[in-house]
Every structure is written in structure tokens, then in C-alpha cells.
Scaffold this motif. Structure first.
Motif, PDB file in Angstrom:
ATOM      1  N   LEU A  15       0.721  -1.005   0.023  1.00 11.14           N
ATOM      2  CA  LEU A  15       0.051   0.036  -0.087  1.00 11.14           C
ATOM      3  C   LEU A  15       0.893   1.294   0.053  1.00 11.14           C
ATOM      4  CD1 LEU A  15      -2.828   0.990   0.049  1.00 11.14           C
ATOM      5  CD2 LEU A  15      -2.862   0.978   2.615  1.00 11.14           C
ATOM      6  N   GLU A  16       1.931   1.109   0.805  1.00  6.87           N
ATOM      7  CA  GLU A  16       2.862   2.321   0.820  1.00  6.87           C
ATOM      8  C   GLU A  16       3.596   2.613  -0.758  1.00  6.87           C
ATOM      9  OE1 GLU A  16       5.741   1.119   3.782  1.00  6.87           O
ATOM     10  OE2 GLU A  16       4.643   2.152   5.220  1.00  6.87           O
ATOM     11  N   ALA A  19       0.517   4.057  -2.789  1.00  5.93           N
ATOM     12  CA  ALA A  19       0.380   5.541  -2.225  1.00  5.93           C
ATOM     13  C   ALA A  19       1.389   6.302  -3.080  1.00  5.93           C
ATOM     14  CB  ALA A  19       0.464   5.676  -0.777  1.00  5.93           C
ATOM     15  N   GLU A  20       2.784   5.865  -2.967  1.00  7.86           N
ATOM     16  CA  GLU A  20       3.803   6.644  -3.458  1.00  7.86           C
ATOM     17  C   GLU A  20       3.584   6.948  -5.097  1.00  7.86           C
ATOM     18  OE1 GLU A  20       8.743   6.371  -3.933  1.00  7.86           O
ATOM     19  OE2 GLU A  20       7.610   4.963  -2.954  1.00  7.86           O
ATOM     20  N   ALA A  24      -0.283   9.944  -2.873  1.00  6.47           N
ATOM     21  CA  ALA A  24      -1.586  10.251  -2.000  1.00  6.47           C
ATOM     22  C   ALA A  24      -0.853  10.435  -0.720  1.00  6.47           C
ATOM     23  CB  ALA A  24      -2.383   9.063  -1.772  1.00  6.47           C
ATOM     24  N   THR A  26      -2.652  10.369   2.170  1.00  7.22           N
ATOM     25  CA  THR A  26      -3.375   9.395   3.183  1.00  7.22           C
ATOM     26  C   THR A  26      -3.877   8.295   2.007  1.00  7.22           C
ATOM     27  OG1 THR A  26      -3.845  10.936   4.873  1.00  7.22           O
ATOM     28  CG2 THR A  26      -5.012   8.963   4.796  1.00  7.22           C
ATOM     29  N   CYS A  27      -3.677   7.211   2.496  1.00  5.24           N
ATOM     30  CA  CYS A  27      -4.448   6.044   1.785  1.00  5.24           C
ATOM     31  C   CYS A  27      -5.069   5.305   2.844  1.00  5.24           C
ATOM     32  CB  CYS A  27      -3.321   5.378   0.936  1.00  5.24           C
ATOM     33  SG  CYS A  27      -3.845   4.746  -0.393  1.00  5.24           S
ATOM     34  N   ASN A  44      -0.207   6.874   6.217  1.00  4.11           N
ATOM     35  CA  ASN A  44       0.038   8.182   6.659  1.00  4.11           C
ATOM     36  C   ASN A  44      -1.269   8.949   6.956  1.00  4.11           C
ATOM     37  OD1 ASN A  44       2.647   7.885   5.417  1.00  4.11           O
ATOM     38  ND2 ASN A  44       2.069   8.324   3.497  1.00  4.11           N
ATOM     39  N   VAL A 120      -9.641   0.974  -2.499  1.00  2.46           N
ATOM     40  CA  VAL A 120      -8.417   1.879  -1.980  1.00  2.46           C
ATOM     41  C   VAL A 120      -8.771   3.158  -2.289  1.00  2.46           C
ATOM     42  CG1 VAL A 120      -6.110   2.725  -2.699  1.00  2.46           C
ATOM     43  CG2 VAL A 120      -6.668   0.014  -2.877  1.00  2.46           C
ATOM     44  N   ALA A 122      -7.495   7.070  -2.121  1.00  6.81           N
ATOM     45  CA  ALA A 122      -6.500   7.954  -2.085  1.00  6.81           C
ATOM     46  C   ALA A 122      -6.785   9.259  -1.889  1.00  6.81           C
ATOM     47  CB  ALA A 122      -5.562   7.818  -3.329  1.00  6.81           C
ATOM     48  N   SER A 125      -4.653  12.793  -4.390  1.00  8.18           N
ATOM     49  CA  SER A 125      -3.885  11.809  -5.367  1.00  8.18           C
ATOM     50  C   SER A 125      -3.636  12.962  -6.570  1.00  8.18           C
ATOM     51  CB  SER A 125      -5.244  10.831  -5.731  1.00  8.18           C
ATOM     52  OG  SER A 125      -5.985  11.465  -6.517  1.00  8.18           O
TER      53      SER A 125
END
Length: 729
Positions: A15-16, A19-20, A24, A26-27, A44, A120, A122, A125
Motif C-alpha cells: 500500500l505504501e 500511495a507513493e 497520495a 493518506t491512503c 500516513n 483503495v 487515495a 492524489s
């Protein structure tokens, strides 16, 4: 092994990365099951957002829309997510929701099938993202979730299989697997209950190699409403206060039968009378999810599937091993209690409670049938329970009366079984048939409506073996009792014949040396008397053995052969037969006859002689040496009275009836003259008298001082009609 903590770590890393790439801030990830979408992971996220969202669930439909090769969520689901974000306080932050879509195969028209397994979200985003890249990333994340779920199930089953062992009890094994599963699904606590062996739930200790734990409060876990494997909040009592906690309930079922009232049938047909029903005999309860980084407050569908797969495999193992252990318990008990006489109801109950704590009592019954009357006596393993009079009467009227009186009743080889419903639960009945007028029955009390197959078959095996032992014991006892009755019936006649022949032997020996002496023996009255008496004694023994009616079980009014009977001759013959006892003990015999004998008197001559002989033998045997024995015949108007009195310590009131019981012997005062007896004399005599006339009793009158004998004494007396059973005479 891939446990829940490892899965969480892998998913957060994936997930990190996602998100990167989405840039995002926060995810969030919602994973779905049949009950909706549950917030499972966050990247986050501010602390206040995590606190608010922890354990959040949404009732999303799971429908997705495919446009231009890309998937998006349905409008109604989008609205729910937007409302949730606003309630969480981050509604002003731009976000996008992406469904996690899994291909599940093709339908009958070869159309691809998809299933939404999560979402998911995001926040902040990037405004423009390559759809191909995004789809690839989402597919990768979706596949990793799906693969980890499958891997968890496979690894859990494999690990559980490695823990199985032939040593240890089923409870040990199941608790060990429960402790293992507790770590796999990251539960805070685990509790175990086996309704056959444990009265309460126990907390499983993951540190114990056997899985043994500590008993908790009986009311700690409220099982009301729990059916099958389930994820549900449950009421848990702690320190007297009720707590609502998330729980995963995992039952273990075994083949079982519903108990119901069932008439007696052959044991081989018994199980066919019952309805089969799988029964949840054991349960594991896991409380509270405890997994860092995992936001669901409840156990997931995968946790349930892991538990179901592990214990679904163990159901058959536990059922087979339970039967094996129960069978071994029965064999061990039978080996340790080799004698049937050592197996009393208390010992049986101890064994049966090792099979199931639902067994609360065992009753051992004896049913005696005589003269169309059934007498039931019983012993109980527990004083807390008794058999009701109503049950005994129903047992007599509905079954035993038909069994004893019907020629088509079961033979001795087949055990009969039935079930009786009562206020405590059910009574399982085991009848060991015996066609000789007496039977054994065992009644096992079971508090419950369902019994597992392993327990029932072990129970049937135990009583089947017990019946075999009972039959062997009854056969051996019956054979010994038969031989004892034969000995008692003929021993005096053989002894008398031996005495007469022994007296003749020296004379015949002398006759070999002198022909004149030998010829004179023909004129010797003692020789003639001895030969006649010996021949008479042997003929009496032959008659007794041929008719066989000296046996206690065969003495009844219907078997009597009533003919003219000479009472005085029977008494004189009895004293002549037992004359060696009189001589050996130097006894003096006094006789008295009063009244006039009737013209006609009847009786079964053979049996009545046995009764008279037994009474005379009893008087001679228990009289001290050099004392007097007196007898009297008194002829009355319609009956006669025979009495015989011997010296000796007066028989107490408590002993009067006891010495009439089979096997009970009186005590001889002259210890130098102890003789081995059978304890049959008085019981046989009284039964013969009652067979002739039901109102006749063998009366015993003790005296502290008898003026005629000059000593303490005991008189045995009976009165009999001259004509007995006139309709059959």
C-alpha cells in the motif's frame, strides 16, 4: 508459516508503494466480505483520523462499473464513501476511490466474472495517472490480497496437521491447535469447551505444550444464539461485569443421535430406531483481534475461513480419535475389573462419566419372576437419584411381563435396549435376558437430548461385554449351584448306603476263609437289614437324580406328583438314613405321636421326603454332642403338624428369616464337630412345603430353656393339610 502479522506487514508495504505512485498524502483500504466493507489498513493517516476510523464499516454494494477498460465504483457506493469522509473530518481533502477487482473465471457464456474484494481511497492524489499503470498496480495489490488469503489457509492447515499426534487426549490436541490458531488469526484470547469431558470453558494457554488452560467462570461465555462457525459480538463476564467483545466461534461437530422414547429392541437394531444428527460437541472461542497495523476490530472473513479449514479437517480426526480413546477406556476398565462381581454401579458410573459428563447415574436392577409376580430390586450409583415407582411399574407392565410370560421372548444371547424419557433427560436401558425366571437390567441416566455416536457405541460395547461376562458368570454359578443342589439332595442317601455296606464288609471278608460262616451269613438278620437299607438308600438317590425336581427353580405346585403319602414312614426313613450322624454325636432321639392318622393323606412323596430329611439333618447337625433331639407328629382334624427340636443357642429374631435364605448356614456350637454345609436345607424344605400349600410356613420357635430337653433349644414346625391341591390330586 504466513500469519496475520506477516500478512499485515506485506500489505502495508504494498500500500505504501501504491500511495507513493499515486502521490497520495493518506491512503485507506476497505476490504469487503458478505457483511460489507471494513476499514483494514491506513497509510500516513493523522492520529485523530485513525482513532475515528478504527473499526469502521460501510454497507457498500460491491458493484463496479467498467468504462474504457477501467473499473470505477457505483454511484451509491461513491456517495457512501463521500459521506464517510465528511464524517471523518477530511471531506475537504480531495480523494479518489478505486475498486479492487478480482477475476473469478467465466460464466456459461464465456463472459469474464469479476468480484470486488475491496476499495483503495487515495487522498490528494495526482490529477492525471496512466490508466494502464494504475490498473496494473491495483491488479497487483488485488492479487497479493487474494494470494495471501489462500496462502494463510493452506499454511494453517499444514501447520495444524503437523501438530496432530497419536499421544495425548482429544482435548489436548484440540487445545494445542486452538493455541496455534490463536496466533495465526491474532486473537487476544482463546477458550475451549468439550461438552462430553469438561463442565466449563477453559482458557487456552499458548505457552503450554499440551494446550491445557485455566477454568473460567461457568457463566463467563454466553453461548446463546451461537450456531455454526460465526463472527459475532458476544457477552463475556469479567469480574462480575458483562463485556461485549468481538468473537470467532468455531464448533467441532461429531456424528450423533437424537434420543427419544424407544421400546426395547434387539441391540443390533437399536441404532436404526434413532435419528442421526451432527452435534456440536466441542467449541473454540477466540476473542478480540490483536494485530498492529490492522484496523478492523472484528475477525475477518479470512480468519473465519482459516479456522473453518483447520477444524473442518479436524472434525473427522477428532471423531475417530474420540471413539478410539473411549474404546480404550472401556477395555482398560474391563481389564482392571476382571470379575463381574467387582463391577458395581458406582464403578460403572465412573467409567461412563469418563466418556461423557452427561451421564449422571447408573441403576443395577434384578427382576425375579415367580408365580406370575415380578419383583424388582435395584442398586443406585448415586443416592441423589432413585428409580420412581412409576418407572418400575411401567417396566413391568410394558416389557417384563411380556418377556417372562411369552414363549417368543428373546433368547439369552441377545442384549435388549430401550430408552425411557424422564424429567432429568433420558434413561438408556440395557436388559440381559434370562429365561430362568430372573434377569438383570441396567438403567443409565443421561442428561441431554443428543448423544454422540462415539459415546453411544462405546456404551453399547461396554454393556455387550458385560453381558458376555454375566452369562459366563451365571453359567459358572449355575453349574456350581446345580452341583451343590445335587450333592445336598443325595449325599445323605449315599452316606447311609456306604455305612450299611461298610458294616457288611468285615463279615464278607471273614466269610472268604470259612465256607460255613459264609453260608450262615444268609441267615444273619443284620446282613439282610444292611443290604435292604443300602439298596433302599441307593434307590432313593437314583429316584432323586432321575426326576431332578430337587432343584430350587423347578419346585412349584404345577410340578408336584401328588400320591398317597405316609408321613410316619418318611420321618422314620429320614432318621434311619441319618443314623450315622446320631451315632457319631451320641444323640438321644425322643419321638411322640398324638392323634389318629387319617385314612388318606397325599403329597409328592419324593419331594416331601427331601423336606423331612432336611429338617432332621438340620436338627442333628446343629445339636451339640450327647444331647437330645425330639420330634413329634400331631394329627389334627384336617391337617397334621410335624415338629423337631434340638438343643442349641436360641436363634435370634433377626436370624429367623435369614437362615431360610439360600447359602446361609447356621453356626454350630460344638466347634469340634463342624460340618461343611450348603445353606440349602431350610430354603429347599420351605419351598417344598409352600409348593404343597401356599399358606404353610416353616415356623422357628427358640427357647431360652426347654424343660423337656433341659437346655436352650430351637423348634422347627410346620402344619400341612392332609389333602393338598385337591383339584390336582
Amino acid at each position: 508459516m504466513l500469519d496475520a502479522a506477516k500478512v499485515t506487514e506485506q500489505r502495508i508495504k504494498a500500500l505504501e508503494r501504491l500511495a507513493e505512485r499515486l502521490k497520495a498524502a493518506t491512503c485507506l483500504v476497505f476490504l469487503t466480505d458478505e457483511t460489507g466493507a471494513h476499514l483494514s489498513y491506513a497509510i500516513n493517516a493523522p492520529e485523530e483520523l485513525l482513532n475515528y476510523c478504527h473499526g469502521a464499516s460501510l454497507g457498500l454494494s460491491g458493484r463496479v462499473v467498467c468504462t474504457g477498460g477501467a473499473f470505477s465504483i457505483a454511484d451509491n457506493d461513491q456517495k457512501q464513501l463521500t459521506a464517510f469522509m465528511i464524517e471523518a473530518g477530511i471531506g475537504d481533502m480531495p480523494f479518489q476511490a478505486f475498486p479492487l477487482v478480482l477475476d473469478t473465471g467465466f460464466d456459461g457464456n464465456l463472459q469474464a466474472q469479476q468480484k470486488c474484494i475491496g476499495y483503495v481511497i487515495a487522498c490528494r492524489s495526482a490529477p492525471s495517472i496512466s490508466s494502464e499503470w494504475l490498473k496494473a498496480e491495483l491488479d497487483l495489490f488485488t492479487l497479493s490480497v487474494h494470494a495471501s488469503r489462500s496462502r494463510r489457509i493452506i499454511d494453517a492447515v499444514a501447520t495444524a496437521q503437523r501438530t496432530l499426534t497419536d499421544t495425548g487426549s482429544v482435548d489436548d490436541v484440540l487445545q494445542s491447535v486452538g493455541a496455534l490458531l490463536k496466533g495465526i488469526i491474532s486473537a487476544k484470547e482463546c477458550y475451549y469447551h468439550n461438552r462430553n469431558t469438561l463442565p466449563d470453558w477453559i482458557e487456552v494457554d499458548t505457552r503450554a505444550t499440551t494446550g491445557l488452560g485455566t477454568i473460567v467462570q461457568p457463566e463467563a461465555i454466553n453461548e446463546k444464539g451461537l450456531t455454526g462457525i460465526s463472527r459475532t459480538p458476544i457477552e463475556f463476564m469479567h469480574a462480575g461485569e458483562a463485556q461485549l467483545r468481538q468473537a470467532l466461534h468455531v464448533p467441532l461437530t461429531q456424528p450423533a443421535f437424537l434420543l427419544k422414547s424407544t421400546p426395547f429392541v434387539d441391540s443390533t437394531d437399536f441404532i436404526a430406531q434413532l435419528d442421526a444428527k451432527p452435534h456440536e460437541i466441542a467449541s473454540l472461542m477466540f476473542l478480540d483481534k490483536d494485530n498492529d497495523g490492522y484496523l478492523q476490530s472484528r475477525f475477518s472473513a479470512t480468519d473465519r475461513d482459516v479456522a473453518q479449514s483447520v477444524f473442518g479437517y479436524l472434525d473427522q480426526y477428532a471423531s475417530a480419535k474420540t471413539f478410539q480413546q473411549n474404546y480404550q477406556k472401556v477395555l482398560r476398565f474391563l481389564r482392571e475389573n476382571a470379575s463381574i462381581e467387582s463391577i458395581d454401579p458406582a464403578a460403572m458410573l465412573q467409567l461412563l462419566r469418563a466418556l461423557s459428563i452427561s451421564f449422571t447415574n447408573v441403576f443395577a436392577l434384578t427382576a425375579d419372576y415367580e408365580g406370575n409376580q415380578i419383583d424388582i430390586q435395584h442398586l443406585s450409583a448415586s443416592r441423589s437419584f432413585t428409580l420412581s415407582k412409576d418407572y418400575a411399574e411401567r417396566l413391568k407392565s410394558r416389557y417384563l411381563s411380556k418377556f417372562f410370560s411369552t414363549s417368543t421372548a428373546p433368547d439369552n444371547r441377545k442384549m435388549m435396549m430401550g430408552i425411557d424419557r424422564n424429567e432429568h433427560g433420558h434413561d438408556l436401558e440395557f436388559h440381559f435376558p434370562n429365561r430362568e425366571g430372573n434377569s438383570r437390567l441396567y438403567v443409565v441416566r443421561f442428561e441431554g437430548a443428543v448423544i454422540t455416536e462415539s459415546v453411544l457405541r462405546s456404551l453399547m460395547h461396554f454393556f455387550s461385554e458385560l453381558q458376555v461376562r454375566t452369562r459366563e458368570f451365571d453359567f459358572e454359578r449355575g453349574r456350581a449351584h446345580y452341583l451343590m443342589q445335587v450333592r445336598h439332595a443325595v449325599v445323605h442317601h449315599f452316606a447311609a448306603a456306604n455305612k450299611w455296606i461298610t458294616q457288611l464288609r468285615p463279615r464278607f471278608q471273614k466269610g472268604r476263609q470259612s465256607r460255613d460262616y459264609w453260608m450262615n451269613l444268609r441267615e444273619d438278620p443284620l446282613v439282610s437289614q444292611s443290604l435292604t437299607s443300602a439298596q433302599w438308600s441307593l434307590s432313593q438317590a437314583r429316584i432323586i437324580l432321575e426326576n431332578g425336581r430337587f432343584l430350587l427353580n423347578e419346585i412349584n405346585p404345577s410340578t408336584l406328583n401328588r400320591k398317597p403319602f405316609n408321613l410316619l414312614k418318611a420321618v422314620q426313613d429320614a432318621f434311619q438314613t441319618l443314623d450315622d450322624q446320631r451315632i457319631h454325636k451320641s444323640l438321644v432321639i425322643n419321638a411322640r405321636i398324638t392323634g389318629s392318622p387319617p385314612q388318606v393323606m397325599n403329597a409328592d412323596d419324593s419331594l416331601m421326603r427331601i423336606a423331612i430329611l432336611n429338617l432332621v439333618d438340620n436338627a442333628l447337625k446343629f445339636s451339640p454332642n450327647s444331647k437330645t433331639v425330639s420330634w413329634e407328629i400331631r394329627y389334627n382334624e384336617d391337617s397334621y403338624t410335624f415338629s423337631i427340636t434340638n438343643s442349641g443357642a436360641p436363634i435370634s429374631a433377626g436370624q429367623k428369616e435369614r437362615i431360610k435364605q439360600v447359602g446361609v448356614r447356621g453356626r454350630q456350637l460344638d466347634h469340634l464337630n463342624q460340618k461343611h454345609g450348603t445353606g440349602l436345607g431350610l430354603p429347599v424344605a420351605e419351598k417344598i412345603l409352600r409348593a404343597h400349600n401356599p399358606e404353610t410356613e416353616l415356623d422357628i420357635t427358640p427357647m431360652e430353656y426347654d424343660p423337656l430337653l433341659g437346655t436352650p433349644s430351637n423348634t422347627f414346625r410346620f402344619t400341612m393339610p392332609y389333602l393338598t391341591g385337591q383339584s390336582n390330586a
